[in-house]
Design a protein around this motif. Sequence first.
Motif, PDB file in Angstrom:
ATOM      1  N   ALA A  97      12.772   8.280  31.531  1.00 55.73           N
ATOM      2  CA  ALA A  97      13.610   8.566  30.089  1.00 55.73           C
ATOM      3  C   ALA A  97      13.046   9.114  28.372  1.00 55.73           C
ATOM      4  CB  ALA A  97      15.094   7.524  30.160  1.00 55.73           C
ATOM      5  N   TYR A  98      11.988   8.009  27.844  1.00 53.85           N
ATOM      6  CA  TYR A  98      11.383   7.859  27.071  1.00 53.85           C
ATOM      7  C   TYR A  98      10.603   9.271  26.545  1.00 53.85           C
ATOM      8  CZ  TYR A  98      12.618   3.220  26.871  1.00 53.85           C
ATOM      9  OH  TYR A  98      13.720   1.783  26.581  1.00 53.85           O
ATOM     10  N   THR A  99      10.504   9.200  25.338  1.00 53.02           N
ATOM     11  CA  THR A  99      10.165  10.587  24.949  1.00 53.02           C
ATOM     12  C   THR A  99       8.320   9.972  24.629  1.00 53.02           C
ATOM     13  OG1 THR A  99      10.168  11.042  23.131  1.00 53.02           O
ATOM     14  CG2 THR A  99      11.342  12.180  24.562  1.00 53.02           C
ATOM     15  N   PRO A 100       7.812  10.045  24.775  1.00 51.49           N
ATOM     16  CA  PRO A 100       6.096  10.006  23.911  1.00 51.49           C
ATOM     17  C   PRO A 100       6.787   9.738  22.082  1.00 51.49           C
ATOM     18  CG  PRO A 100       6.001  12.061  25.269  1.00 51.49           C
ATOM     19  CD  PRO A 100       6.645  11.774  25.107  1.00 51.49           C
ATOM     20  N   GLU A 101       7.236   9.998  21.679  1.00 53.94           N
ATOM     21  CA  GLU A 101       7.731   9.827  20.371  1.00 53.94           C
ATOM     22  C   GLU A 101       8.570   8.915  20.216  1.00 53.94           C
ATOM     23  OE1 GLU A 101       8.876  13.280  21.722  1.00 53.94           O
ATOM     24  OE2 GLU A 101       6.110  13.952  20.458  1.00 53.94           O
ATOM     25  N   ASP A 102       9.405   8.512  21.115  1.00 47.82           N
ATOM     26  CA  ASP A 102      10.828   7.034  21.389  1.00 47.82           C
ATOM     27  C   ASP A 102       9.028   5.805  21.395  1.00 47.82           C
ATOM     28  OD1 ASP A 102      12.464   8.377  21.390  1.00 47.82           O
ATOM     29  OD2 ASP A 102      12.683   8.877  23.465  1.00 47.82           O
ATOM     30  N   ILE A 103       7.852   6.206  22.022  1.00 44.61           N
ATOM     31  CA  ILE A 103       7.724   5.556  22.571  1.00 44.61           C
ATOM     32  C   ILE A 103       6.339   4.873  21.876  1.00 44.61           C
ATOM     33  CG2 ILE A 103       5.565   4.653  24.276  1.00 44.61           C
ATOM     34  CD1 ILE A 103       6.497   6.214  26.612  1.00 44.61           C
ATOM     35  N   ARG A 104       5.554   5.883  20.770  1.00 45.45           N
ATOM     36  CA  ARG A 104       4.989   5.706  20.090  1.00 45.45           C
ATOM     37  C   ARG A 104       5.934   5.003  18.775  1.00 45.45           C
ATOM     38  NH1 ARG A 104       3.740  10.472  18.762  1.00 45.45           N
ATOM     39  NH2 ARG A 104       2.061  10.287  20.681  1.00 45.45           N
ATOM     40  N   ALA A 105       6.837   5.382  18.827  1.00 47.22           N
ATOM     41  CA  ALA A 105       7.967   5.072  17.486  1.00 47.22           C
ATOM     42  C   ALA A 105       8.174   3.019  17.967  1.00 47.22           C
ATOM     43  CB  ALA A 105       9.419   5.746  16.897  1.00 47.22           C
ATOM     44  N   ARG A 106       8.658   2.647  18.825  1.00 46.66           N
ATOM     45  CA  ARG A 106       8.612   1.332  19.398  1.00 46.66           C
ATOM     46  C   ARG A 106       7.093   0.491  19.265  1.00 46.66           C
ATOM     47  NH1 ARG A 106      12.022   1.078  25.258  1.00 46.66           N
ATOM     48  NH2 ARG A 106      12.291  -1.196  24.123  1.00 46.66           N
ATOM     49  N   LEU A 107       6.397   1.009  19.876  1.00 42.92           N
ATOM     50  CA  LEU A 107       4.832   0.074  19.406  1.00 42.92           C
ATOM     51  C   LEU A 107       5.137  -0.050  18.494  1.00 42.92           C
ATOM     52  CD1 LEU A 107       3.074   2.656  21.764  1.00 42.92           C
ATOM     53  CD2 LEU A 107       3.677  -0.213  21.870  1.00 42.92           C
ATOM     54  N   HIS A 108       4.738   0.852  17.318  1.00 44.29           N
ATOM     55  CA  HIS A 108       4.564   1.187  15.781  1.00 44.29           C
ATOM     56  C   HIS A 108       5.500  -0.107  15.070  1.00 44.29           C
ATOM     57  CE1 HIS A 108       1.502   3.955  15.229  1.00 44.29           C
ATOM     58  NE2 HIS A 108       2.718   4.410  15.418  1.00 44.29           N
ATOM     59  N   GLN A 109       7.045   0.411  15.318  1.00 49.53           N
ATOM     60  CA  GLN A 109       8.036  -1.365  15.158  1.00 49.53           C
ATOM     61  C   GLN A 109       7.143  -2.499  16.016  1.00 49.53           C
ATOM     62  OE1 GLN A 109      12.314  -0.358  17.020  1.00 49.53           O
ATOM     63  NE2 GLN A 109      12.781  -2.221  15.776  1.00 49.53           N
ATOM     64  N   ARG A 110       7.116  -2.465  16.959  1.00 49.11           N
ATOM     65  CA  ARG A 110       6.464  -3.706  17.106  1.00 49.11           C
ATOM     66  C   ARG A 110       5.326  -4.464  16.485  1.00 49.11           C
ATOM     67  NH1 ARG A 110       6.263  -4.037  23.958  1.00 49.11           N
ATOM     68  NH2 ARG A 110       8.758  -3.272  23.909  1.00 49.11           N
ATOM     69  N   VAL A 111       4.655  -3.871  16.494  1.00 52.45           N
ATOM     70  CA  VAL A 111       3.403  -4.419  15.344  1.00 52.45           C
ATOM     71  C   VAL A 111       3.929  -3.909  13.753  1.00 52.45           C
ATOM     72  CG1 VAL A 111       1.439  -2.963  13.963  1.00 52.45           C
ATOM     73  CG2 VAL A 111       1.156  -2.299  17.059  1.00 52.45           C
ATOM     74  N   ALA A 112       4.900  -3.324  13.616  1.00 48.76           N
ATOM     75  CA  ALA A 112       5.073  -4.116  11.977  1.00 48.76           C
ATOM     76  C   ALA A 112       6.206  -5.420  12.355  1.00 48.76           C
ATOM     77  CB  ALA A 112       6.542  -3.102  11.379  1.00 48.76           C
ATOM     78  N   GLU A 113       6.607  -5.988  13.297  1.00 52.61           N
ATOM     79  CA  GLU A 113       7.628  -6.919  13.295  1.00 52.61           C
ATOM     80  C   GLU A 113       6.616  -7.959  13.797  1.00 52.61           C
ATOM     81  OE1 GLU A 113      10.403  -6.356  16.345  1.00 52.61           O
ATOM     82  OE2 GLU A 113      11.195  -5.223  15.341  1.00 52.61           O
ATOM     83  N   ALA A 114       5.425  -7.566  14.075  1.00 52.87           N
ATOM     84  CA  ALA A 114       4.100  -9.036  15.167  1.00 52.87           C
ATOM     85  C   ALA A 114       3.526  -9.437  13.755  1.00 52.87           C
ATOM     86  CB  ALA A 114       3.436  -8.698  15.325  1.00 52.87           C
ATOM     87  N   LYS A 115       3.502  -8.890  11.951  1.00 53.18           N
ATOM     88  CA  LYS A 115       2.636  -8.352  11.176  1.00 53.18           C
ATOM     89  C   LYS A 115       3.970  -9.339   9.835  1.00 53.18           C
ATOM     90  CE  LYS A 115      -0.392  -4.693  10.842  1.00 53.18           C
ATOM     91  NZ  LYS A 115      -0.730  -3.035  10.333  1.00 53.18           N
ATOM     92  N   ASP A 116       4.940  -9.614  10.281  1.00 48.87           N
ATOM     93  CA  ASP A 116       5.624 -10.094   9.265  1.00 48.87           C
ATOM     94  C   ASP A 116       5.754 -11.803   9.726  1.00 48.87           C
ATOM     95  OD1 ASP A 116       6.922  -7.560   8.228  1.00 48.87           O
ATOM     96  OD2 ASP A 116       8.369  -8.029   9.602  1.00 48.87           O
TER      97      ASP A 116
END
Length: 51
Positions: A32-51
């Motif tokens: 059900a996930y589009t490539p854009e959804d997956i990319r956005a979730r990955l970017h969000q995880r990376v941003a959270e990991a950097k905090d």
Amino acid sequence: MRGIWKWVGLAGVAGVVAGGVLVARDQRRRNAYTPEDIRARLHQRVAEAKD
């Protein structure tokens, strides 16, 4: 004794069917996930990991 093996066999079949249902549901959720959804979730995880 024969009746016991019948119930054991039925329980095994029910377990296999239940496992197949869970796998199919998980696969549908992943598809059900589009490539854009997956990319956005990955970017969000990376941003959270950097905090």
